[in-house]
Design a protein around this motif. Structure first.
Motif, PDB file in Angstrom:
ATOM      1  N   ARG A 133       0.952  -1.322   0.091  1.00  0.00           N
ATOM      2  CA  ARG A 133       0.168  -0.048   0.034  1.00  0.00           C
ATOM      3  C   ARG A 133       0.831   1.354  -0.007  1.00  0.00           C
ATOM      4  O   ARG A 133       0.493   2.223  -0.574  1.00  0.00           O
ATOM      5  CB  ARG A 133      -1.079  -0.142   1.237  1.00  0.00           C
ATOM      6  N   GLY A 141       7.794  -1.617  -7.475  1.00  0.00           N
ATOM      7  CA  GLY A 141       6.673  -1.213  -6.769  1.00  0.00           C
ATOM      8  C   GLY A 141       5.128  -2.037  -7.438  1.00  0.00           C
ATOM      9  O   GLY A 141       4.596  -2.352  -6.734  1.00  0.00           O
ATOM     10  N   TRP A 145       1.777  -2.117  -5.725  1.00  0.00           N
ATOM     11  CA  TRP A 145       1.672  -0.803  -5.216  1.00  0.00           C
ATOM     12  C   TRP A 145       1.406   0.103  -6.331  1.00  0.00           C
ATOM     13  O   TRP A 145       1.621  -0.068  -7.638  1.00  0.00           O
ATOM     14  CB  TRP A 145       2.946  -0.229  -4.736  1.00  0.00           C
TER      15      TRP A 145
END
Length: 342
Positions: free
Chosen positions: A9, A333, A338
């Motif tokens: 997150r 990421g 993410w």
């Protein structure tokens, strides 16, 4: 262990901010430029370390004050401030001031214990009180109370033309919820949870049980679970992991070789506990983003966190950090689930 890892997150990074003693301004400017780059790339947080009497950032609060004026969104943290060097009242004032200047983006991380090389530095640091200083969790509790608005004095009111407050000023109401404890032991994890802090884990843990298997990820997982078990927010309590992670997707062959050499040179310390504190280090992770995502998804502690502040290696060049952060934001990421902040 969850059947699938939590989607990532929040993506952050940590830098030590090294500098040449003959030209300290350039090193500090490099750190600020890296933080600005992190914001442009969509990172959620940037963290700096303390290095006292070394050629690294000795005053992260001052550096983050500068960073707060060159950024608008990214969270700014310390990972971590060793409170043995600090007066909790004065630090509370500085933290609140920077939090106000940043618009509520400061995330102070702290730890306890005597300062490094205390016998050599105590006469300069605490010439009159060296043997009476308390380096226990009580020092953190004092800081927490002051940041959270508990009175620092029994005096307030008007004296002549001056007005006095009994609580730290400025008071930044949200800051008390953004204090982190950096810990590598079960005791630290429990204490941080019991006192409603957030918890920073890193690439170092204590192998406290000599009879238990030497599995870094499992030890760190036990800390994460102990923290949440003792925190009022339970499973929602915030934990951030800070492993050394070096993606090589866009690295040159020379960079890749240097990164692999760096990690290999530090690998021997990961095979057994180090020193009387039995410190166990995690291996540095080097590889393509696809390779790193696979290794992280298999990491027992990573699977139970949804925030990270990956540590940048200490002695690399500015252009290396640019490449590593760019690959983190654009490749690693997203491979971890993410999405960059807007």
């Amino acid at each position: 262990m969850p059947s699938t890892p939590r989607p990532l997150r929040k993506l952050g990074f940590l830098t030590i901010g090294l500098f040449d003693p003959a030209d300290p301004g350039r090193g500090h400017e490099s750190t600020l430029e890296i933080i600005e780059l992190g914001e442009r790339l969509g990172f959620d947080s940037a963290w700096v370390r303390h290095r006292h009497l070394q050629y690294g950032i000795s005053s992260p609060v001052a550096v983050l004050a500068a960073a707060s004026q060159r950024t608008r969104r990214i969270a700014l943290g310390t990972a971590v401030t060793p409170l043995g060097w600090e007066n909790p009242l004065r630090l509370a004032e500085d933290l609140a001031t920077v939090d106000v200047l940043s618009g509520g983006r400061l995330n102070p991380g702290v730890s306890v214990g005597p300062p490094l090389h205390y016998d050599q530095v105590k006469d300069a640091l605490y010439p009159d009180t060296a043997d009476a200083e308390d380096f226990s969790y009580e020092r953190v509790r004092r800081l927490l109370d002051l940041v959270r608005g508990k009175p620092a004095t029994d005096f307030s009111g008007v004296e002549g033309i001056e007005v006095f407050s009994d609580v730290v000023q400025p008071h930044s109401p949200g800051l008390g919820r953004r204090l982190w404890y950096g810990g590598g032991s079960l005791g630290s994890a429990r204490w941080a949870g019991e006192h409603g802090m957030n918890f920073l884990t890193s690439s170092v843990v204590k192998a406290e049980n000599p009879e238990a298997p030497l599995d870094f990820a499992e030890i760190q997982l036990s800390h994460v679970r102990a923290f949440r078990a003792h925190h009022p927010d339970g499973e929602a309590a915030r934990v951030s992991q800070g492993l050394v992670v070096i993606p090589t997707d866009s690295a040159t062959p020379r960079q890749r070789a240097r990164y692999e050499s760096y990690a290999a040179g530090r690998l021997p310390r990961t095979t057994s506990p180090q020193g009387p504190a039995r410190l166990l280090f995690a291996p540095d992770l080097v590889g393509t983003s696809a390779e790193l995502a696979g290794r992280l998804h298999a990491h027992a502690a990573f699977r139970e966190v949804d925030e990270v502040a990956f540590a940048l290696p200490f002695a690399f060049e500015h252009e290396d950090y640019v490449q590593i952060l760019t690959d983190m934001a654009t490749r690693l990421g997203p491979a971890l689930g993410w999405r960059p902040a807007g």
